[in-house]
Design a protein around this motif. Structure first.
Motif, PDB file in Angstrom:
ATOM      1  N   GLU A  54      36.845 112.200  45.621  1.00 46.35           N
ATOM      2  CA  GLU A  54      35.516 111.590  45.503  1.00 46.35           C
ATOM      3  C   GLU A  54      34.686 112.278  44.434  1.00 46.35           C
ATOM      4  O   GLU A  54      34.003 111.604  43.647  1.00 46.35           O
ATOM      5  N   ARG A  55      34.743 113.599  44.362  1.00 51.29           N
ATOM      6  CA  ARG A  55      34.010 114.325  43.305  1.00 51.29           C
ATOM      7  C   ARG A  55      34.533 113.947  41.926  1.00 51.29           C
ATOM      8  O   ARG A  55      33.753 113.724  40.995  1.00 51.29           O
ATOM      9  N   GLU A  65      33.326 110.533  40.850  1.00 51.20           N
ATOM     10  CA  GLU A  65      31.933 110.598  40.389  1.00 51.20           C
ATOM     11  C   GLU A  65      31.868 111.132  38.956  1.00 51.20           C
ATOM     12  O   GLU A  65      31.127 110.616  38.123  1.00 51.20           O
ATOM     13  N   LYS A 100      33.032 108.464  36.578  1.00 52.68           N
ATOM     14  CA  LYS A 100      31.997 107.457  36.369  1.00 52.68           C
ATOM     15  C   LYS A 100      30.952 107.969  35.386  1.00 52.68           C
ATOM     16  O   LYS A 100      30.514 107.243  34.497  1.00 52.68           O
TER      17      LYS A 100
END
Length: 81
Positions: free
Chosen positions: A20-21, A24, A27
């Motif tokens: 998830e990190r 991010e 993105k």
């Protein structure tokens, strides 16, 4: 002293959090790249051509030359040369 043994659940949770990190961060980098293309466009550059140049620069010289020769052959066959 031995290290505590991590449960499979804890290990999975850590992997998921790490992914998830990284998503991010990915993105954020994608947003930065988009903004850079937009800035270049505002200065009169063509982002579509710039993307092609970036792709070409990633290629090995031999692969790029081979692709260009094939492209030239196809263009000539279609009367685009």
């Amino acid at each position: 002293m031995s290290e505590p043994i991590m449960s499979a659940d804890d290990q999975l949770r850590l992997f998921i959090e790490r992914i998830e990190r990284l998503e991010e961060e990915k993105k954020g980098v994608a947003d930065d790249i988009r903004d850079t293309y937009a800035e270049a466009k505002s200065q009169g550059y063509d982002p579509k051509i710039m993307r092609q140049i970036v792709r070409l620069r990633k290629m090995e010289p031999h692969d790029r030359q081979e692709m260009e020769l094939i492209l030239d052959t196809y263009k000539a066959a279609l009367g685009l040369g």
